[in-house]
Design a protein around this motif. Structure first.
Motif, mmCIF file in Angstrom:
data_model
loop_
_atom_site.group_PDB
_atom_site.id
_atom_site.type_symbol
_atom_site.label_atom_id
_atom_site.label_comp_id
_atom_site.label_asym_id
_atom_site.label_seq_id
_atom_site.Cartn_x
_atom_site.Cartn_y
_atom_site.Cartn_z
ATOM 1 N N VAL A 178 0.840 -1.199 0.000
ATOM 2 C CA VAL A 178 0.000 0.000 0.000
ATOM 3 C C VAL A 178 0.871 1.244 0.000
ATOM 4 C CG1 VAL A 178 -1.731 1.302 1.281
ATOM 5 C CG2 VAL A 178 -1.939 -1.170 1.099
ATOM 6 N N VAL A 179 1.931 1.250 0.797
ATOM 7 C CA VAL A 179 2.839 2.401 0.863
ATOM 8 C C VAL A 179 3.509 2.611 -0.487
ATOM 9 C CG1 VAL A 179 4.936 3.289 1.939
ATOM 10 C CG2 VAL A 179 3.216 2.157 3.342
ATOM 11 N N LEU A 180 4.008 1.528 -1.097
ATOM 12 C CA LEU A 180 4.641 1.652 -2.406
ATOM 13 C C LEU A 180 3.651 2.118 -3.472
ATOM 14 C CD1 LEU A 180 6.968 -1.483 -2.440
ATOM 15 C CD2 LEU A 180 7.674 0.906 -2.418
ATOM 16 N N ASN A 181 2.423 1.618 -3.413
ATOM 17 C CA ASN A 181 1.413 2.044 -4.384
ATOM 18 C C ASN A 181 1.064 3.516 -4.238
ATOM 19 O OD1 ASN A 181 0.842 -0.187 -6.075
ATOM 20 N ND2 ASN A 181 -0.263 -1.179 -4.409
ATOM 21 N N ILE A 182 1.004 4.009 -3.020
ATOM 22 C CA ILE A 182 0.697 5.433 -2.799
ATOM 23 C C ILE A 182 1.844 6.304 -3.320
ATOM 24 C CG2 ILE A 182 0.358 7.207 -1.029
ATOM 25 C CD1 ILE A 182 -1.246 5.061 0.542
ATOM 26 N N ILE A 183 3.080 5.922 -2.999
ATOM 27 C CA ILE A 183 4.239 6.675 -3.506
ATOM 28 C C ILE A 183 4.267 6.618 -5.028
ATOM 29 C CG2 ILE A 183 6.752 6.776 -3.552
ATOM 30 C CD1 ILE A 183 6.701 5.686 -0.662
ATOM 31 N N TRP A 184 3.990 5.436 -5.561
ATOM 32 C CA TRP A 184 3.948 5.255 -7.018
ATOM 33 C C TRP A 184 2.912 6.182 -7.662
ATOM 34 C CZ3 TRP A 184 6.164 2.423 -10.957
ATOM 35 C CH2 TRP A 184 5.430 2.302 -12.118
ATOM 36 N N LEU A 185 1.733 6.216 -7.086
ATOM 37 C CA LEU A 185 0.651 7.023 -7.634
ATOM 38 C C LEU A 185 1.025 8.499 -7.670
ATOM 39 C CD1 LEU A 185 -2.310 6.908 -8.631
ATOM 40 C CD2 LEU A 185 -2.988 7.351 -6.285
ATOM 41 N N ILE A 186 1.651 8.976 -6.613
ATOM 42 C CA ILE A 186 2.007 10.390 -6.512
ATOM 43 C C ILE A 186 3.135 10.758 -7.465
ATOM 44 C CG2 ILE A 186 2.979 12.145 -4.974
ATOM 45 C CD1 ILE A 186 1.468 10.673 -2.678
ATOM 46 N N PHE A 187 4.147 9.895 -7.570
ATOM 47 C CA PHE A 187 5.360 10.257 -8.306
ATOM 48 C C PHE A 187 5.472 9.661 -9.701
ATOM 49 C CE2 PHE A 187 6.647 10.942 -3.874
ATOM 50 C CZ PHE A 187 7.014 12.272 -3.980
ATOM 51 N N GLY A 188 4.382 9.335 -10.337
ATOM 52 C CA GLY A 188 4.470 8.907 -11.727
ATOM 53 C C GLY A 188 3.350 8.014 -12.200
ATOM 54 N N GLY A 189 2.740 7.273 -11.315
ATOM 55 C CA GLY A 189 1.695 6.345 -11.725
ATOM 56 C C GLY A 189 0.498 7.025 -12.348
ATOM 57 N N LEU A 190 0.125 8.172 -11.800
ATOM 58 C CA LEU A 190 -1.024 8.902 -12.331
ATOM 59 C C LEU A 190 -0.762 9.347 -13.765
ATOM 60 C CD1 LEU A 190 -3.832 10.060 -11.827
ATOM 61 C CD2 LEU A 190 -2.730 12.123 -10.968
ATOM 62 N N TRP A 191 0.441 9.859 -14.025
ATOM 63 C CA TRP A 191 0.761 10.340 -15.372
ATOM 64 C C TRP A 191 0.846 9.193 -16.373
ATOM 65 C CZ3 TRP A 191 -0.398 15.065 -15.801
ATOM 66 C CH2 TRP A 191 -0.233 15.927 -14.716
ATOM 67 N N ALA A 245 1.305 2.554 -30.500
ATOM 68 C CA ALA A 245 1.362 3.153 -29.164
ATOM 69 C C ALA A 245 2.414 2.547 -28.243
ATOM 70 C CB ALA A 245 -0.008 3.041 -28.495
ATOM 71 N N GLY A 246 2.791 1.317 -28.480
ATOM 72 C CA GLY A 246 3.675 0.619 -27.549
ATOM 73 C C GLY A 246 5.023 1.279 -27.318
ATOM 74 N N ILE A 247 5.620 1.738 -28.379
ATOM 75 C CA ILE A 247 6.939 2.373 -28.245
ATOM 76 C C ILE A 247 6.842 3.631 -27.386
ATOM 77 C CG2 ILE A 247 8.739 3.598 -29.519
ATOM 78 C CD1 ILE A 247 8.362 1.550 -31.749
ATOM 79 N N TRP A 248 5.805 4.424 -27.598
ATOM 80 C CA TRP A 248 5.666 5.685 -26.855
ATOM 81 C C TRP A 248 5.393 5.430 -25.382
ATOM 82 C CZ3 TRP A 248 7.862 9.038 -29.632
ATOM 83 C CH2 TRP A 248 7.766 8.973 -31.015
ATOM 84 N N LEU A 249 4.574 4.429 -25.091
ATOM 85 C CA LEU A 249 4.294 4.110 -23.699
ATOM 86 C C LEU A 249 5.516 3.509 -23.020
ATOM 87 C CD1 LEU A 249 0.707 2.741 -24.212
ATOM 88 C CD2 LEU A 249 1.336 4.881 -23.113
ATOM 89 N N ALA A 250 6.277 2.694 -23.737
ATOM 90 C CA ALA A 250 7.512 2.138 -23.174
ATOM 91 C C ALA A 250 8.527 3.245 -22.892
ATOM 92 C CB ALA A 250 8.105 1.100 -24.123
ATOM 93 N N LEU A 251 8.612 4.224 -23.781
ATOM 94 C CA LEU A 251 9.509 5.364 -23.533
ATOM 95 C C LEU A 251 9.067 6.155 -22.310
ATOM 96 C CD1 LEU A 251 10.202 6.677 -27.138
ATOM 97 C CD2 LEU A 251 11.818 5.581 -25.583
ATOM 98 N N GLY A 252 7.764 6.265 -22.090
ATOM 99 C CA GLY A 252 7.263 6.910 -20.879
ATOM 100 C C GLY A 252 7.695 6.158 -19.627
ATOM 101 N N HIS A 253 7.667 4.823 -19.690
ATOM 102 C CA HIS A 253 8.118 4.020 -18.553
ATOM 103 C C HIS A 253 9.616 4.188 -18.312
ATOM 104 C CE1 HIS A 253 4.561 1.852 -17.311
ATOM 105 N NE2 HIS A 253 4.262 1.628 -18.576
ATOM 106 N N ILE A 254 10.383 4.215 -19.379
ATOM 107 C CA ILE A 254 11.840 4.381 -19.234
ATOM 108 C C ILE A 254 12.159 5.748 -18.644
ATOM 109 C CG2 ILE A 254 13.999 4.607 -20.524
ATOM 110 C CD1 ILE A 254 12.846 2.446 -22.447
ATOM 111 N N THR A 255 11.518 6.791 -19.153
ATOM 112 C CA THR A 255 11.749 8.148 -18.640
ATOM 113 C C THR A 255 11.375 8.255 -17.170
ATOM 114 O OG1 THR A 255 11.274 9.017 -20.845
ATOM 115 C CG2 THR A 255 11.202 10.576 -19.013
ATOM 116 N N THR A 256 10.233 7.705 -16.816
ATOM 117 C CA THR A 256 9.789 7.750 -15.423
ATOM 118 C C THR A 256 10.706 6.920 -14.536
ATOM 119 O OG1 THR A 256 7.537 7.979 -16.245
ATOM 120 C CG2 THR A 256 7.780 7.469 -13.929
ATOM 121 N N ALA A 257 11.182 5.784 -15.041
ATOM 122 C CA ALA A 257 12.097 4.943 -14.259
ATOM 123 C C ALA A 257 13.407 5.672 -13.974
ATOM 124 C CB ALA A 257 12.371 3.639 -14.991
#
Length: 130
Positions: free
Chosen positions: A3-16, A77-89
């Motif tokens: 739950v703690v990790l999910n909340i931090i995730w949501l705030i710092f990138g999951g929502l976007w 769409a896959g490449i763009w979404l994967a790039l979003g994951h890499i940038t956020t990571a």
């Protein structure tokens, strides 16, 4: 801890990230013929909102249609979404607290590239090999 990790995730990138998936899903649903891609995008968007405690497994009934659909998805769409994951990571890995979040982001890249033929299940429901 999930739950703690999910909340931090949501705030710092999951929502976007989820908003990116939802946008891709809306565009796919508008184009009618790509509605299956839209549904897959919405499913992954929900997964991107609250990823800890869930995992992906292959659908046993997935066939050639999933393979063809995944090739089209990667281009559209896959490449763009994967790039979003890499940038956020990369952004999350800057801090020690963000390292588990960055690892989770990198683990989501395969499903962002090839979502068809996959199911998102709770970690406890994952089938085990004997």
């Amino acid at each position: 801890m999930r739950v703690v990790l999910n909340i931090i995730w949501l705030i710092f990138g999951g929502l976007w990230l989820a908003l990116g998936y939802f946008l891709a899903g809306i565009i796919c649903c508008i184009l009618i013929i790509t509605i299956p891609f839209g549904i897959a995008s919405f499913r992954i968007g929900v997964y991107a909102l609250w990823p800890f405690g869930k995992t992906t497994v292959d659908k046993p009934t997935a066939g050639a249609g999933s393979l063809i659909g995944n090739v089209i998805w990667i281009v559209v769409a896959g490449i763009w979404l994967a790039l979003g994951h890499i940038t956020t990571a990369i952004a999350m890995a800057i801090t020690i607290i963000g390292i588990p979040l960055a690892i989770a982001n990198l683990k989501m890249i395969p499903i962002s590239l090839m979502p068809l033929g996959k199911d998102i299940v709770p970690v406890d429901a994952r089938p085990t090999c004997m």
